[in-house]
Scaffold this motif. Structure first.
Motif, short mmCIF file in Angstrom:
data_model
loop_
_atom_site.label_atom_id
_atom_site.label_comp_id
_atom_site.label_asym_id
_atom_site.label_seq_id
_atom_site.Cartn_x
_atom_site.Cartn_y
_atom_site.Cartn_z
N GLY A 166 -7.03 6.99 -1.23
CA GLY A 166 -8.21 7.73 -0.79
C GLY A 166 -9.19 6.88 -0.02
O GLY A 166 -9.12 5.65 -0.02
N GLN A 167 -10.13 7.55 0.63
CA GLN A 167 -11.16 6.84 1.39
C GLN A 167 -12.04 6.01 0.47
O GLN A 167 -12.70 5.08 0.90
CB GLN A 167 -12.00 7.85 2.20
CG GLN A 167 -12.52 9.04 1.40
CD GLN A 167 -13.74 8.74 0.56
OE1 GLN A 167 -14.52 7.86 0.90
NE2 GLN A 167 -13.91 9.45 -0.54
N ASP A 168 -12.03 6.32 -0.83
CA ASP A 168 -12.83 5.56 -1.79
C ASP A 168 -12.00 4.49 -2.50
O ASP A 168 -12.36 4.02 -3.57
CB ASP A 168 -13.45 6.51 -2.82
CG ASP A 168 -12.39 7.33 -3.55
OD1 ASP A 168 -11.20 7.25 -3.16
OD2 ASP A 168 -12.74 8.05 -4.49
N GLN A 169 -10.85 4.14 -1.91
CA GLN A 169 -9.91 3.14 -2.44
C GLN A 169 -9.21 3.60 -3.71
O GLN A 169 -8.59 2.81 -4.42
CB GLN A 169 -10.58 1.79 -2.70
CG GLN A 169 -11.11 1.08 -1.46
CD GLN A 169 -12.49 1.53 -1.10
OE1 GLN A 169 -13.39 1.55 -1.92
NE2 GLN A 169 -12.69 1.88 0.15
N SER A 170 -9.30 4.89 -4.05
CA SER A 170 -8.60 5.41 -5.22
C SER A 170 -7.13 5.58 -4.89
O SER A 170 -6.75 5.75 -3.73
CB SER A 170 -9.20 6.76 -5.64
OG SER A 170 -9.06 7.70 -4.58
#
Length: 196
Positions: A166-170
């Motif tokens: 994800g864009q949140d590094q998830s």
């Protein structure tokens, strides 16, 4: 000797036209570079050539090795892409393969670039890695992007997302996560718990 078309004042409309009708890699219109060995018109034993093959409607560039044309770069007449031979080697101090989306109106969910695999058996895409915008990129401050890994499950012909960064590094894994021969380390952050 040397061949020059046009002089110092002839800076445009200088053409060489080769009739390539009913031609193959050997008989089509092209330019050959003769290195050594035997020199047959259209197919020197060693060297290179650029050729237009009307039988297959493609333009190709490659080398000649022992009388065999090694088609290394070729383009189908009706396609706007380039095909390469078996292996591509990128050489340099910082080898880079770059994908550049030329759209100036990238919005949330737009695909920015794809790396995909196909096979000749059915012609379908069997796996891909793609970058997808997660917000409007029109503003210089916006560039949210996630990466999806897609695979094709057995007995199907439809790709499914197997893993997403994800864009949140998830990290989201659609199936099982298996660690073989190593350790799985889970570290909790200040904003959440580590749960198994």
């Amino acid at each position: 000797g040397n061949l020059r078309i046009g002089g110092a004042s002839d800076t445009s409309n200088n053409w060489i036209t080769i009739d390539a009708q009913n031609g193959t890699d050997t008989t089509g219109g092209g330019i050959c570079f003769y290195e050594t060995g035997t020199d047959t018109i259209g197919a020197p034993q060693y060297g290179a050539k650029i050729v237009y093959n009307e039988d297959d409607d493609e333009f190709a560039m490659g080398t000649m090795h022992n009388g065999v044309f090694q088609r290394q770069i070729w383009m189908a007449r009706s396609w706007d892409n380039v095909r390469l031979a078996d292996a591509v080697y990128i050489e340099g101090t910082t080898p880079t393969l770059a994908f550049s989306d030329t759209s100036t109106t990238v919005a949330d969910t737009d695909v920015l670039g794809i790396l995909y695999w196909t096979n000749a058996d059915d012609g379908s895409t069997t796996a891909r890695i793609q970058a997808i915008a997660t917000e409007n990129h029109a503003s210089a401050a916006n560039g949210g992007t996630k990466i999806e890994f897609k695979t094709t499950p057995n007995t199907t012909s439809t790709e499914a997302t197997a893993l997403t960064i994800g864009q949140d590094q998830s990290l989201t894994v659609a199936g099982d996560a298996t660690v073989s021969g190593g350790n799985l380390t889970v570290t909790s952050g200040t904003s959440g718990d580590a749960r198994i």
